[in-house]
Design an enzyme around this catalytic site. Structure first.
Site, short mmCIF file in Angstrom:
data_model
loop_
_atom_site.label_atom_id
_atom_site.label_comp_id
_atom_site.label_asym_id
_atom_site.label_seq_id
_atom_site.Cartn_x
_atom_site.Cartn_y
_atom_site.Cartn_z
N THR A 92 -3.60 13.33 6.52
CA THR A 92 -2.17 13.47 6.86
C THR A 92 -2.01 14.59 7.88
OG1 THR A 92 -1.67 12.74 4.63
CG2 THR A 92 0.15 13.69 5.89
N ASN A 94 -0.86 19.72 0.50
CA ASN A 94 -1.98 19.08 1.19
C ASN A 94 -1.72 19.01 2.70
OD1 ASN A 94 -2.90 16.32 2.46
ND2 ASN A 94 -4.46 16.81 0.96
N SER A 103 -6.65 5.87 4.59
CA SER A 103 -6.72 5.06 3.36
C SER A 103 -7.17 3.63 3.69
CB SER A 103 -5.36 4.99 2.68
OG SER A 103 -5.19 6.08 1.81
N LYS A 123 0.85 -1.20 0.00
CA LYS A 123 0.00 0.00 0.00
C LYS A 123 0.87 1.23 0.00
CE LYS A 123 -3.95 2.22 0.90
NZ LYS A 123 -3.65 3.06 -0.31
N LYS A 150 5.00 1.94 -3.22
CA LYS A 150 5.03 3.35 -3.64
C LYS A 150 5.21 3.39 -5.15
CE LYS A 150 5.17 7.46 -1.60
NZ LYS A 150 4.60 7.68 -0.28
N LYS A 160 5.42 2.65 8.20
CA LYS A 160 4.20 3.35 8.64
C LYS A 160 3.10 2.34 8.96
CE LYS A 160 4.83 7.34 5.65
NZ LYS A 160 4.25 8.38 4.82
N1 GLU Z 1 1.17 8.92 0.14
C1 GLU Z 1 0.78 8.86 1.50
C2 GLU Z 1 1.96 8.47 2.38
O1 GLU Z 1 3.09 8.67 2.01
C3 GLU Z 1 -0.46 8.00 1.73
C4 GLU Z 1 -0.37 6.57 1.31
C5 GLU Z 1 -1.71 5.86 1.33
O2 GLU Z 1 -2.69 6.47 1.66
O3 GLU Z 1 -1.71 4.68 0.99
O4 GLU Z 1 1.81 8.02 3.48
#
Ligand code: GLU
Length: 408
Positions: free
Chosen positions: A184, A215, A342, A64, A100, A88
């Site tokens: 975020t 954002n 998410s 994810k 990613k 994370k």
């Molecule tokens: N791009 C965001 C991050 O770096 C969110 C990733 C997501 O929602 O899967 O955490």
């Protein structure tokens, strides 16, 4: 960035006592895809873009993580970012590994139609290797809910059934979750509250500098302003503004463009570098990587630094700040609010039953507060900085899952 991620992962694995093979498995993504995406541009010519998708580790569950559109995207960066996503998800206990994606492009110079072509082309290029139970993309730098909508539509067309759970960060009308757009920033706000409590700092009236007005940065400015803190500095890619009496946040939020640019409206701007060294209680780097380095770490005035961006502080700078007694809340913890909501979005898509904004906010607060506590306790227990503590907490589940599966 990639190398320093490996260094901290290795340290974390060593302090947990896992065997060397665990590090060998986790030091690189399991899969990395490079794709070429042809797009017909508005001038009639075809332009070929390069895109990536990195899947770090799927021992815990599907991978994810977001997709960024940026001219400086490169393979190493995408790899490191996917490793951070694993951490994370580990810290927040989400049933995912990290992934990613990125495309080398400058969306600020592309039309709506060209962006749609690029978004759809990317999904066609990676459709075999992603999906609601394989790898679930989301927004990241310079991508938004409209881009997620095009990507979801393209994937659903390819599969010939509606697949909202393929991607998160969608508009609410297409199965997006309430609270995802601000997630975020909400997560960062909760981390700031927790860090301030640990340090005995009153948020009401505290001076806050936020680097970046995208954002994360802009919503964070709004939330901190609403909680009574004084936002004394903000910046965008062009420059920064600072005023020790506090900035007019409502005006700035109203005037920013969709990429977060606002300082071009002012005459007396300073540089991003100067902003970081300004007097404040709480500093939030919410822009890009490598902003607090060996060179400027000794000049940072804040007593709390909360990393809303991915990778804003180098390892050397982390050591300097920690030695100086600064409480540094690392990116893999502070910016995990996005992926947390998410996850809620994906759960709602899978069950086809949707939650209210309050339900999302309550569930999210619990996840982030628990994550903060776990990392803070680990840092006390192992007598290490919050970054290494976050890696220790984040890596453990992956290591355990890989062991139970019989991989290492
Ligand atoms: N791009 C965001 C991050 O770096 C969110 C990733 C997501 O929602 O899967 O955490």
């Amino acid at each position: 960035m990639f190398k320093s991620t490996q260094i901290v992962i290795e340290e974390a694995i060593q302090s947990l006592g896992y065997p060397e093979e665990t590090y060998e498995l986790l030091k690189e993504p399991m899969r990395m895809f490079t794709v070429r995406i042809p797009v017909r541009m508005d001038d009639g010519n075809i332009k070929i873009f390069t895109g990536y998708r990195s899947q770090h580790n799927d021992a815990v569950g599907p991978t994810k993580g977001g997709v960024r559109f940026h001219p400086e995207v490169n393979e190493k960066e995408v790899k490191a970012l996917s490793m951070w996503m694993s951490l994370k998800c580990g810290i927040t206990d989400l049933p995912y590994g990290g992934g990613k994606g990125g495309i080398i492009c400058d969306p600020r110079e592309m039309s709506f139609r060209e962006l749609e072509g690029l978004s759809r082309g990317y999904v066609r290029a990676i459709s075999q290797v992603v999906g609601p139970t394989k790898d679930i993309p989301a927004p990241d730098v310079f991508t938004n809910s409209q881009i997620m909508a095009w990507m979801m539509d393209e994937y659903s067309r390819i599969r010939e059934f509606d697949s909202p759970g393929f991607i998160t960060g969608k508009p609410v009308v297409l199965g997006g979750s309430h609270g995802r757009e601000t997630a975020t920033a909400s997560g960062v706000t909760i981390c700031i509250e927790e860090a301030a409590r640990k340090r005995g700092i009153q948020l009401e009236g505290a001076h806050v500098v936020i680097q970046g007005f995208g954002n994360a940065g802009s919503f964070l400015a709004k939330f901190m302003h609403e909680s009574g803190a004084k936002i004394v500095g903000i910046s965008d890619a062009q420059g920064a503004i600072y005023n020790s009496d506090g900035l007019d946040i409502e005006y700035l939020l109203d005037r920013r463009d969709s990429f977060g640019t606002v300082t071009n409206l002012f005459k007396n701007t300073i540089t991003n570098e100067e902003l970081l060294e300004k007097e404040c209680d709480i500093l939030v780097p919410a822009a890009i990587t490598n902003q607090i380095t060996m060179q400027n770490a000794k000049n940072i005035k804040a007593s709390i630094v909360v990393e809303a961006a991915n990778g804003p502080t180098t390892l050397e700078a982390t050591k300097i700040l920690t030695k100086r007694g600064v409480l540094l809340v690392p990116d893999v913890l502070a910016s995990s609010g996005g992926v947390t909501v998410s996850y809620f979005e994906w759960v709602q898509n899978n069950q086809g039953y949707y939650w209210t904004e309050e339900e999302v906010a309550t569930k999210m607060r619990k996840v982030i507060v628990d994550a903060f506590d776990k990392v803070h306790s680990a840092s006390q227990k192992h007598q290490v900085d919050m970054r290494l503590a976050a890696y220790i907490v984040g890596v453990r589940r992956m290591a355990e899952a890989a062991r139970f599966r019989g991989w290492v």
